[in-house]
Design an enzyme around this catalytic site. Structure first.
Site, PDB file in Angstrom:
ATOM      1  N   ARG A 117       0.877  -1.182   0.000  1.00 43.64           N
ATOM      2  CA  ARG A 117       0.000   0.000   0.000  1.00 43.64           C
ATOM      3  C   ARG A 117       0.904   1.218   0.000  1.00 43.64           C
ATOM      4  NH1 ARG A 117      -5.155   1.498   3.715  1.00 43.64           N
ATOM      5  NH2 ARG A 117      -6.040   0.127   2.142  1.00 43.64           N
ATOM      6  N   HIS A 144      -7.709   0.707  -6.078  1.00 45.07           N
ATOM      7  CA  HIS A 144      -7.876  -0.128  -4.880  1.00 45.07           C
ATOM      8  C   HIS A 144      -8.566  -1.437  -5.314  1.00 45.07           C
ATOM      9  CE1 HIS A 144      -7.887  -1.310  -0.852  1.00 45.07           C
ATOM     10  NE2 HIS A 144      -8.688  -0.422  -0.294  1.00 45.07           N
ATOM     11  N   GLN A 147     -10.229  -3.975  -2.728  1.00 43.02           N
ATOM     12  CA  GLN A 147     -11.515  -3.520  -2.208  1.00 43.02           C
ATOM     13  C   GLN A 147     -12.632  -3.866  -3.190  1.00 43.02           C
ATOM     14  OE1 GLN A 147     -12.303  -1.828   0.846  1.00 43.02           O
ATOM     15  NE2 GLN A 147     -14.333  -2.380   0.115  1.00 43.02           N
ATOM     16  N   ASP A 237     -17.241   7.253  -0.850  1.00 40.12           N
ATOM     17  CA  ASP A 237     -15.935   7.153  -0.194  1.00 40.12           C
ATOM     18  C   ASP A 237     -15.628   8.530   0.394  1.00 40.12           C
ATOM     19  OD1 ASP A 237     -13.380   6.373   0.596  1.00 40.12           O
ATOM     20  OD2 ASP A 237     -12.513   6.478  -1.415  1.00 40.12           O
ATOM     21  N   CYS A 277     -16.279   1.776   1.224  1.00 39.38           N
ATOM     22  CA  CYS A 277     -15.079   0.969   1.496  1.00 39.38           C
ATOM     23  C   CYS A 277     -14.613   1.100   2.944  1.00 39.38           C
ATOM     24  CB  CYS A 277     -13.966   1.355   0.535  1.00 39.38           C
ATOM     25  SG  CYS A 277     -13.544   3.113   0.615  1.00 39.38           S
ATOM     26  N   ARG A 305     -13.572  -8.500   2.553  1.00 38.31           N
ATOM     27  CA  ARG A 305     -12.151  -8.280   2.242  1.00 38.31           C
ATOM     28  C   ARG A 305     -11.356  -9.535   2.583  1.00 38.31           C
ATOM     29  NH1 ARG A 305     -10.059  -3.122   2.010  1.00 38.31           N
ATOM     30  NH2 ARG A 305      -8.201  -4.245   1.292  1.00 38.31           N
TER      31      ARG A 305
HETATM   32  N1  NVA Z   1      -9.941   6.786  -1.094  1.00 35.72           N
HETATM   33  C1  NVA Z   1      -9.540   6.341   0.217  1.00 35.72           C
HETATM   34  C2  NVA Z   1      -9.784   4.875   0.375  1.00 35.72           C
HETATM   35  C3  NVA Z   1      -9.431   4.314   1.723  1.00 35.72           C
HETATM   36  C4  NVA Z   1      -9.640   2.840   1.811  1.00 35.72           C
HETATM   37  C5  NVA Z   1      -8.054   6.665   0.420  1.00 35.72           C
HETATM   38  O1  NVA Z   1      -7.281   6.458  -0.522  1.00 35.72           O
HETATM   39  O2  NVA Z   1      -7.678   7.132   1.493  1.00 35.72           O
HETATM   40  N1   CP Z   2     -11.104  -0.058   2.895  1.00 33.55           N
HETATM   41  C1   CP Z   2      -9.827  -0.120   3.288  1.00 33.55           C
HETATM   42  O1   CP Z   2      -8.912  -0.384   2.506  1.00 33.55           O
HETATM   43  O2   CP Z   2      -9.632   0.107   4.616  1.00 33.55           O
HETATM   44  P1   CP Z   2      -8.228   0.312   5.342  1.00 33.55           P
HETATM   45  O3   CP Z   2      -7.686   1.636   4.896  1.00 33.55           O
HETATM   46  O4   CP Z   2      -8.564   0.275   6.798  1.00 33.55           O
HETATM   47  O5   CP Z   2      -7.307  -0.807   4.956  1.00 33.55           O
END
Ligand code: NVA
Ligand code: CP
Length: 318
Positions: A117, A144, A147, A237, A277, A305
């Protein structure tokens, strides 16, 4: 689409592959992963899980925070008989400037898979280029995909199919919007994205998604009502993603008309389901009434997930 999870061809196609974006996977391969995810969910309920990853280790590199991704991957690999290693970039040499290419080659000697990530998609691609083991995208600024695998599993559970399901995504044209568009295009869902001007999805990714669609529609609009009309699924989101914290106030203004609330949901089908998400900001992109209400399936979605990623790890690393 019916798939046989005993299919030797698909198993061979998936073994050793990277999972960087859903764009790299065919509809058959995605359907296979979703079917396997459903089987693994059922097996866990029955209490007789198989352990295809015995003796295998997944390294999990995190340059951004996480609850769901970290815990579902770590417990998932453990349930499959393997081990997960949490690697924060503030602890490993990558965070002090060691090249990704060196990191990839070193980790390939120790591990059986890497989940990462981070911010830029190009870093994940670079890691995958130099690693000789599967690399899984656990979120970048662009995508993502893990997800969306779980989201599609959830939509099948809720609506019985993906084909023809109408998804409305309201809010920022971000990583979630991008992966949802690609997943929808591949799997025959209609998707309408409503985002304010300046925050719409990357046009290149929208075009890419459209190139995968056959008969199904991908629409980007500035009107939340237009997007939500007759939707089966309404998705949102956060307005400020990880890394955009300093833009919070400016974004709250830009997204003011884009909250998912009961008034907006009233334009959808009566049996609409709400997905997010997570993490969510109640009172911003969604009201508490909606996310904590009867139409919300966000915790079922979050649980998936685990199952979807177990399917992914089994297919790629098994
Ligand atoms: N769009 C959000 C998704 C988190 C799971 C982010 O990138 O922070
Ligand atoms: N939805 C998701 O990826 O959550 P986290 O940021 O907690 O991993």
């Amino acid at each position: 689409m019916t798939v046989n999870t005993e299919s030797i061809t698909i198993k061979q196609q998936l073994k050793g592959r990277d999972f960087l974006t859903l764009a790299d996977y065919s509809a058959d391969e995605i359907a296979y992963l979703l079917e396997l995810a459903a089987q693994l969910k059922e097996q866990r309920k029955q209490g007789n899980p198989e352990q295809p990853l015995q003796g295998k280790t997944l390294g999990m590199i995190f340059e951004k925070s996480s609850t769901r991704t970290r815990v579902s991957f770590e417990s998932g690999v453990y349930q499959l008989g393997g081990t997960g290693l949490f690697l924060s970039t503030s602890d490993i040499q990558l965070g002090r400037g060691e090249p990704i290419s060196d990191t990839a080659q070193v980790l390939s000697g120790y591990l059986d898979g890497i989940m990462i990530r981070t911010f830029s998609q190009s870093e994940v691609e670079e890691l995958a280029k130099y690693a000789s083991i599967p690399v899984i995208n656990g979120l970048t600024d662009s995508y993502h995909p893990c997800q969306v695998l779980a989201d599609m599993q959830t939509i099948i559970e809720l609506k019985g199919t993906l084909q023809g399901v109408k998804v409305a995504y309201i809010g920022d044209g971000n990583n979630m919007a991008h992966s949802l568009m690609i997943g929808a295009a591949k799997m025959g869902m209609d998707i309408r994205i409503a985002a304010p001007a300046g925050y719409q999805p990357d046009p290149a990714i929208t075009e890419q998604a459209k190139s995968f669609a056959s008969g199904n529609n991908i629409v980007v609009t500035e009107s939340p009502v237009e997007a939500v009309k007759d939707a089966d699924i309404v998705y949102t989101d956060v307005w400020a993603s990880m890394g955009q914290e300093s833009e919070q106030q400016q974004r709250e203004k830009a997204f003011a008309g884009f909250q998912v609330n009961t008034d907006l949901l009233a334009y959808a089908k009566p049996d609409v389901s709400f997905l997010h998400c997570l993490p969510a900001h109640r009172g911003e992109e969604v009201t508490a009434e909606v996310i904590d209400g009867e139409q919300s399936a966000v915790f079922q979605e979050a649980e998936n997930r685990l199952h979807a990623q177990k399917a992914l790890m089994t297919a790629l690393m098994g």
